[in-house]
Enzyme design. Sequence first.
Site, short mmCIF file in Angstrom:
data_model
loop_
_atom_site.label_atom_id
_atom_site.label_comp_id
_atom_site.label_asym_id
_atom_site.label_seq_id
_atom_site.Cartn_x
_atom_site.Cartn_y
_atom_site.Cartn_z
CE LYS A 171 -1.69 1.60 4.05
NZ LYS A 171 -1.34 3.01 4.36
CG ASN A 172 2.28 2.64 3.58
OD1 ASN A 172 1.11 2.94 3.34
ND2 ASN A 172 2.70 2.34 4.79
NE ARG A 218 0.97 12.20 6.64
CZ ARG A 218 1.22 13.42 7.13
NH1 ARG A 218 0.22 14.18 7.50
NH2 ARG A 218 2.46 13.88 7.21
CB CYS A 247 -4.62 6.75 10.33
SG CYS A 247 -5.11 5.26 9.45
NE ARG A 292 -0.40 10.46 9.95
CZ ARG A 292 -0.76 9.47 9.15
NH1 ARG A 292 -2.00 9.11 9.09
NH2 ARG A 292 0.12 8.88 8.38
CG ASP A 338 6.22 20.75 9.86
OD1 ASP A 338 5.82 19.60 9.66
OD2 ASP A 338 6.94 21.05 10.83
CG ASP A 366 2.77 1.62 9.80
OD1 ASP A 366 3.00 1.73 8.58
OD2 ASP A 366 2.52 2.59 10.53
NE ARG A 409 -7.44 4.87 4.79
CZ ARG A 409 -6.79 5.87 5.38
NH1 ARG A 409 -7.21 6.34 6.52
NH2 ARG A 409 -5.71 6.39 4.85
C1 EPZ Z 1 4.11 6.92 6.32
O1 EPZ Z 1 3.30 7.98 6.78
C2 EPZ Z 1 3.18 5.73 6.25
N1 EPZ Z 1 2.07 6.02 5.34
C3 EPZ Z 1 2.63 5.43 7.64
O2 EPZ Z 1 1.84 4.26 7.53
C4 EPZ Z 1 3.79 5.18 8.59
O3 EPZ Z 1 3.28 4.98 9.88
C5 EPZ Z 1 4.73 6.37 8.58
O4 EPZ Z 1 5.18 6.63 7.23
C6 EPZ Z 1 5.95 6.15 9.46
O5 EPZ Z 1 6.65 5.04 9.04
C7 EPZ Z 1 2.29 5.97 4.01
O6 EPZ Z 1 3.38 5.68 3.55
C8 EPZ Z 1 1.11 6.28 3.13
P1 EPZ Z 1 6.03 10.41 8.33
P2 EPZ Z 1 3.87 9.51 6.73
O7 EPZ Z 1 5.98 11.59 7.44
O8 EPZ Z 1 4.69 9.66 5.53
C9 EPZ Z 1 5.85 13.82 11.61
C10 EPZ Z 1 -0.06 2.93 7.73
O9 EPZ Z 1 -0.61 2.44 8.72
N2 EPZ Z 1 5.90 14.75 10.47
O10 EPZ Z 1 7.24 9.55 8.35
O11 EPZ Z 1 2.74 10.41 6.95
C11 EPZ Z 1 4.50 13.13 11.67
O12 EPZ Z 1 3.59 13.94 12.37
C12 EPZ Z 1 0.42 4.36 7.77
O13 EPZ Z 1 0.16 2.33 6.65
C13 EPZ Z 1 5.97 16.10 10.73
O14 EPZ Z 1 6.02 16.54 11.87
O15 EPZ Z 1 4.79 9.46 8.03
C14 EPZ Z 1 4.79 11.85 12.38
O16 EPZ Z 1 4.76 12.07 13.78
C15 EPZ Z 1 0.08 5.06 9.07
N3 EPZ Z 1 5.97 16.97 9.67
C16 EPZ Z 1 6.22 11.53 11.95
O17 EPZ Z 1 6.76 12.75 11.42
C17 EPZ Z 1 5.92 16.52 8.38
O18 EPZ Z 1 5.92 17.35 7.45
C18 EPZ Z 1 6.30 10.44 10.91
O19 EPZ Z 1 5.63 10.91 9.79
C19 EPZ Z 1 5.84 15.13 8.15
C20 EPZ Z 1 5.84 14.26 9.21
#
Ligand code: EPZ
Length: 429
Positions: A22-23, A93, A117, A122, A125, A305, A397
């Site tokens: 998926k990701n 997202r 989710c 999330r 920035d 995850d 999803r």
């Molecule tokens: C990806 O989400 C995955 N989703 C998530 O899987 C996964 O949990 C996550 O990476 C971490 O491995 C997809 O790939 C579609 P991040 P993403 O940007 O890209 C903070 C699932 O269950 N952050 O690495 O959104 C954020 O708030 C999903 O399949 C900022 O602060 O994750 C979070 O606390 C859930 N500012 C942390 O970083 C930003 O601009 C990790 O977010 C971006 C992120």
Amino acid sequence: MKKIFVTGGQPLQGSVRTSGSKNASLALLPAALLGYGETVLENVPHIGDIHTMELLLNAIGVRARLLPDGRMFVDASRIETHMAPYELVKRMRASFCIAGPLLARLGRARVPLPGGCDIGTRAVDYHIKGMEALGAEVRIEHGYVEAHAKGLKGADILLDSPSVGATCHILTMACLAEGKTVIQNAAEEPEVIDLANYVNAMGGVVRGAGTSVIEIEGVKSLRGTSHRVIPDRMEAGSFMIAAAATGGDVCVTDCIPDHVTAVILKLRDAGVDVEIGPDWIHVASAGRPRPITAKTLPYPGFPTDMQQPLTSFLTIASGTSVVTETIYERRFKHIDELCQMGADIKLEGQSAIITGVDRLTAARVTASDLRAGAALIIAGLMARGTTEIGGVEHIERGYENITAKLSALGATIGCFEEGEDTAYARACG
Ligand code: EPZ
């Protein structure tokens, strides 16, 4: 509304094929917008998030079609609008990540701030800082991100934390920027590598994916190509944990064991037998797991995850386990539901203190997000009696045919429309 009914007590037996990721698919599909001509992605899973992305691409005038055999055709030769529809981006997202390709192709993008989710704030920035670093003017108003750029220019970008989405989003934009972009503190997840491989096959020049420093040489244009999506490491991990949690004996096939090393090691720590082959993982378990500690970290650490499914498994450990979540601030909504099923879990800050009990008992529970749903299905497979799970839309999803796959492993599980008058649903009472 759909409900999943699952009757616990049967050890899972047999083999299960891992679907496409998926990701990875959700990173590849926005990147397909960069290419003139047709892209064919193989091994794309039939799940809710992919169907949302398919609608989104068609809504901006791109021809996108997912076939029953998992091939997804995308032709982005023409993109009709720079504006992404509110209701689709709010639903998922990853939809936000079409902003960058629109900016790179059309010089502008208007995309709502994302939904997805409910596991934390999330923010996006880092994504926006990346756009600005590449020369875009970005405004946020009325819940929309408006970005404009007369051509993107390469830049050196440092991520405050190794965000998967921001790494993929910036990598995608930088492919059509003039000059070189370096992403420091980049995410190292396998999905980033898969994206880089796809973009390079389109004619891009990306080096260092899978490390914390990624270099992108911008090119004038990219062309559609064909690419096979990597297996879903989170689905593989979920089935591995489900097998261990039911004292089962399961072979997870068509996966990449290296992508789930952290899950393999944690299961072994808990006393589970795990054998690995080139593209399969055999999990066999008997008796209660040993208590362990786990802490979620960016790849290659233990994946956030898998935090919720692991917690379900540890509810019956022969002692007290501690699972600490460091990535999201609100990824513990499954705990109340597990406690309804007899689990003994206390939340202390960002750590779940899990005192093992002999057995869970069935209850009516609700999934609040995708991986909480997986955790509740695993708990239902472990529990005495029949558990009724709501919030199925979250589960659908991200897991392709999960009830069919589990039934094929011997589980007594089914998904029914609310009020569907079936013998099984009645029996579950
Ligand atoms: C990806 O989400 C995955 N989703 C998530 O899987 C996964 O949990 C996550 O990476 C971490 O491995 C997809 O790939 C579609 P991040 P993403 O940007 O890209 C903070 C699932 O269950 N952050 O690495 O959104 C954020 O708030 C999903 O399949 C900022 O602060 O994750 C979070 O606390 C859930 N500012 C942390 O970083 C930003 O601009 C990790 O977010 C971006 C992120």
